[in-house]
Scaffold this active site. Structure first.
Site, PDB file in Angstrom:
ATOM      1  N   GLY A  45       0.811  -1.219   0.000  1.00  0.00           N
ATOM      2  CA  GLY A  45       0.000   0.000   0.000  1.00  0.00           C
ATOM      3  C   GLY A  45       0.840   1.262   0.000  1.00  0.00           C
ATOM      4  O   GLY A  45       0.540   2.232  -0.712  1.00  0.00           O
ATOM      5  N   CYS A  46       1.901   1.248   0.758  1.00  0.00           N
ATOM      6  CA  CYS A  46       2.774   2.416   0.850  1.00  0.00           C
ATOM      7  C   CYS A  46       3.492   2.665  -0.469  1.00  0.00           C
ATOM      8  O   CYS A  46       3.727   3.817  -0.854  1.00  0.00           O
ATOM      9  CB  CYS A  46       3.776   2.250   1.988  1.00  0.00           C
ATOM     10  SG  CYS A  46       2.944   2.125   3.597  1.00  0.00           S
ATOM     11  N   THR A  47       3.808   1.597  -1.183  1.00  0.00           N
ATOM     12  CA  THR A  47       4.455   1.730  -2.484  1.00  0.00           C
ATOM     13  C   THR A  47       3.482   2.321  -3.502  1.00  0.00           C
ATOM     14  O   THR A  47       3.848   3.218  -4.269  1.00  0.00           O
ATOM     15  CB  THR A  47       5.005   0.369  -2.950  1.00  0.00           C
ATOM     16  OG1 THR A  47       5.979  -0.071  -2.005  1.00  0.00           O
ATOM     17  CG2 THR A  47       5.643   0.470  -4.325  1.00  0.00           C
TER      18      THR A  47
END
Length: 160
Positions: A45-47
């Protein structure tokens, strides 16, 4: 701590980036700052969120704004994440999570029946006077950068 509200003076940010250089929100006066909090470098998700900000970065910069991503991992992790995905904006290490707490983003989380403290995915748009102009308390990574860019355009177009 509570989440800063629209109109509040943005809490102080002075954190190191991947090279150890400290970025101070007070130095951003006169520019818009997109301050986004994310749980962990190089996770799915952070990517997605970081790559969307990467892809929108040129437009964001043209609008007189800078993107700052904040998470608890240290400088080496920030450097690897940034290099791996070609992130052109600033990633800041909040290892003691003091800034994350000041923005009400250090929260109790649950995963697989375990309760722990971690970073809530939240974004704050800070205006050139250092005030909170917009808050996203529950962020879905997909489409978020476009949403923030839309808000930036809307706020910049509004009469002063």
């Amino acid at each position: 701590m509570g989440i800063p509200a629209v109109g509040d003076l943005a809490p102080q940010v002075a954190l190191p980036d991947a090279t150890g250089s400290v970025h101070d929100l007070a130095d951003q006066r006169g520019r818009w700052t997109i301050l986004y909090f994310y749980p962990k470098d190089d996770t799915p998700g952070c990517t997605v969120e970081a790559c969307e900000f990467r892809d929108a970065n040129e437009t964001i910069t043209e609008r007189g704004a800078d993107v700052w991503g904040v998470s608890p991992q240290g400088a080496a992790s920030k450097r690897k994440f940034s290099e791996k995905f070609g992130l052109p904006f600033t990633l800041l290490a909040d290892e003691d999570h003091a800034v994350t707490e000041a923005y009400g983003s250090w929260v109790e989380k649950q995963n697989y029946g375990k309760t722990y403290m971690g970073t809530a995915r939240r974004t704050f748009l800070i205006d050139p006077d250092g005030r909170v102009a917009r808050v996203w308390e529950k962020v879905k990574p997909e489409g978020h950068a476009a949403e923030v860019l839309g808000a930036l355009d809307e706020l910049q177009a509004a009469p002063a």
